[in-house]
Scaffold this motif. Structure first.
Motif, PDB file in Angstrom:
ATOM      1  N   UNK A  14       2.170   8.459 -14.901  1.00 61.09           N
ATOM      2  CA  UNK A  14       2.331   9.497 -13.965  1.00 61.09           C
ATOM      3  C   UNK A  14       1.011  10.337 -14.296  1.00 61.09           C
ATOM      4  N   UNK A  15       0.393  10.868 -12.868  1.00 60.70           N
ATOM      5  CA  UNK A  15      -0.619  11.665 -12.982  1.00 60.70           C
ATOM      6  C   UNK A  15      -1.883  10.923 -13.035  1.00 60.70           C
ATOM      7  N   UNK A  16      -1.847   9.525 -13.243  1.00 63.84           N
ATOM      8  CA  UNK A  16      -3.097   8.679 -13.424  1.00 63.84           C
ATOM      9  C   UNK A  16      -3.645   8.521 -12.017  1.00 63.84           C
ATOM     10  N   UNK A  17      -4.650   7.562 -12.228  1.00 70.81           N
ATOM     11  CA  UNK A  17      -5.326   7.168 -11.015  1.00 70.81           C
ATOM     12  C   UNK A  17      -5.810   5.695 -10.796  1.00 70.81           C
ATOM     13  N   UNK A  18      -5.718   5.168  -9.730  1.00 68.63           N
ATOM     14  CA  UNK A  18      -6.299   4.011  -9.270  1.00 68.63           C
ATOM     15  C   UNK A  18      -6.902   3.750  -8.095  1.00 68.63           C
ATOM     16  N   UNK A  19      -8.144   2.896  -7.977  1.00 74.49           N
ATOM     17  CA  UNK A  19      -8.642   2.557  -6.847  1.00 74.49           C
ATOM     18  C   UNK A  19      -8.141   1.089  -6.404  1.00 74.49           C
ATOM     19  N   UNK A  20      -7.584   0.958  -5.165  1.00 72.23           N
ATOM     20  CA  UNK A  20      -7.319  -0.299  -4.438  1.00 72.23           C
ATOM     21  C   UNK A  20      -8.467  -0.885  -3.791  1.00 72.23           C
ATOM     22  N   UNK A  21      -8.961  -2.179  -3.535  1.00 69.78           N
ATOM     23  CA  UNK A  21      -9.753  -2.588  -2.883  1.00 69.78           C
ATOM     24  C   UNK A  21      -9.221  -3.807  -2.042  1.00 69.78           C
ATOM     25  N   UNK A  22      -9.750  -3.659  -0.657  1.00 67.67           N
ATOM     26  CA  UNK A  22      -9.320  -4.945   0.004  1.00 67.67           C
ATOM     27  C   UNK A  22     -10.627  -5.448   0.909  1.00 67.67           C
ATOM     28  N   UNK A  23     -11.075  -6.580   0.317  1.00 70.97           N
ATOM     29  CA  UNK A  23     -12.053  -7.366   1.042  1.00 70.97           C
ATOM     30  C   UNK A  23     -11.819  -8.278   2.135  1.00 70.97           C
ATOM     31  N   UNK A  24     -12.384  -8.015   3.264  1.00 72.19           N
ATOM     32  CA  UNK A  24     -11.863  -8.663   4.507  1.00 72.19           C
ATOM     33  C   UNK A  24     -13.091  -9.676   4.977  1.00 72.19           C
ATOM     34  N   UNK A  25     -12.754 -10.800   5.248  1.00 71.65           N
ATOM     35  CA  UNK A  25     -13.887 -11.858   5.822  1.00 71.65           C
ATOM     36  C   UNK A  25     -13.106 -12.644   7.003  1.00 71.65           C
ATOM     37  N   UNK A  52      -9.860   4.585  11.088  1.00 69.99           N
ATOM     38  CA  UNK A  52     -10.089   4.064  12.404  1.00 69.99           C
ATOM     39  C   UNK A  52     -11.716   4.201  12.969  1.00 69.99           C
ATOM     40  N   UNK A  53     -12.304   2.909  13.309  1.00 65.14           N
ATOM     41  CA  UNK A  53     -13.796   3.233  13.659  1.00 65.14           C
ATOM     42  C   UNK A  53     -14.403   3.704  12.532  1.00 65.14           C
ATOM     43  N   UNK A  54     -14.011   3.383  11.086  1.00 62.65           N
ATOM     44  CA  UNK A  54     -14.840   3.860   9.992  1.00 62.65           C
ATOM     45  C   UNK A  54     -14.708   5.259   9.539  1.00 62.65           C
ATOM     46  N   UNK A  55     -14.098   6.022  10.319  1.00 55.82           N
ATOM     47  CA  UNK A  55     -14.241   7.357   9.976  1.00 55.82           C
ATOM     48  C   UNK A  55     -13.164   8.286  10.247  1.00 55.82           C
ATOM     49  N   UNK A  56     -12.256   8.015  11.255  1.00 56.81           N
ATOM     50  CA  UNK A  56     -10.987   8.638  11.606  1.00 56.81           C
ATOM     51  C   UNK A  56      -9.786   8.234  10.596  1.00 56.81           C
ATOM     52  N   UNK A  72     -16.326   0.560   3.636  1.00 61.12           N
ATOM     53  CA  UNK A  72     -17.800   0.338   3.444  1.00 61.12           C
ATOM     54  C   UNK A  72     -18.025  -0.832   4.496  1.00 61.12           C
ATOM     55  N   UNK A  73     -18.419  -0.185   5.875  1.00 60.49           N
ATOM     56  CA  UNK A  73     -18.665  -1.241   6.759  1.00 60.49           C
ATOM     57  C   UNK A  73     -19.422  -2.448   6.622  1.00 60.49           C
ATOM     58  N   UNK A  74     -20.638  -2.095   5.806  1.00 61.93           N
ATOM     59  CA  UNK A  74     -21.497  -3.000   5.377  1.00 61.93           C
ATOM     60  C   UNK A  74     -20.804  -4.070   4.474  1.00 61.93           C
ATOM     61  N   UNK A  75     -20.012  -3.833   3.735  1.00 66.82           N
ATOM     62  CA  UNK A  75     -19.383  -4.764   2.946  1.00 66.82           C
ATOM     63  C   UNK A  75     -18.133  -5.395   3.512  1.00 66.82           C
ATOM     64  N   UNK A  76     -17.359  -4.784   4.619  1.00 70.34           N
ATOM     65  CA  UNK A  76     -16.305  -4.990   5.217  1.00 70.34           C
ATOM     66  C   UNK A  76     -15.056  -4.969   4.091  1.00 70.34           C
ATOM     67  N   UNK A  77     -15.290  -3.919   3.422  1.00 72.18           N
ATOM     68  CA  UNK A  77     -14.246  -3.572   2.362  1.00 72.18           C
ATOM     69  C   UNK A  77     -13.618  -2.096   2.465  1.00 72.18           C
ATOM     70  N   UNK A  78     -12.288  -2.100   2.374  1.00 70.40           N
ATOM     71  CA  UNK A  78     -11.441  -1.195   2.579  1.00 70.40           C
ATOM     72  C   UNK A  78     -11.227  -0.681   0.959  1.00 70.40           C
ATOM     73  N   UNK A  79     -11.092   0.722   0.882  1.00 67.80           N
ATOM     74  CA  UNK A  79     -10.743   1.371  -0.448  1.00 67.80           C
ATOM     75  C   UNK A  79      -9.433   2.223  -0.298  1.00 67.80           C
TER      76      UNK A  79
END
Length: 115
Positions: A14-25, A52-56, A72-79
């Motif tokens: 509890x109190x810690x951090x993580x970063x999730x990644x989703x690679x789309x293809x 939405x649209x990479x910014x909203x 990251x639109x160039x890498x098609x990756x969501x974080x």
């Protein structure tokens, strides 16, 4: 057929951090909306955050101020950056995307928040 592959889950105190990644293809149209959902044991899948649209962006009230969604639109990756994690954040986290009119889901990544 879009493929979404999540990574970055794990166990954290509890109190810690993580970063999730989703690679789309495999996009045929344009992936305009992406989101994270989560499903805790014995509960229904729930919305966490969307971009939405990479910014909203929009967030569930339970994670506002602690989670940050980005793309990251160039890498098609969501974080999903998750800070100050709480035990109720224990769940399988799923990536979601709309490619044109079609909706896709990833297989999920487990996040466990426990001392």
């Amino acid at each position: 057929q879009v493929q979404l592959v999540e990574s970055g889950g794990g166990s954290v105190q509890p109190g810690g951090s993580l970063r999730l990644t989703c690679a789309a293809s495999g996009s045929r149209f344009s992936i305009n909306a992406m989101a994270w959902y989560r499903q805790a044991p014995g509960k229904q899948r729930e919305f966490v955050a969307t971009i939405i649209q990479g910014r909203t962006t929009d967030y569930a009230d339970s994670v506002k101020g602690r989670f940050t969604i980005s793309r990251d639109n160039a890498k098609n990756t969501l974080y999903l950056r998750m800070d100050n994690l709480k035990p109720e954040g224990t769940a399988v986290y799923y990536c979601n995307a709309f490619d044109g009119p079609y909706e896709y889901w990833g297989e999920g990544t487990q996040v466990t928040v426990s001392s």
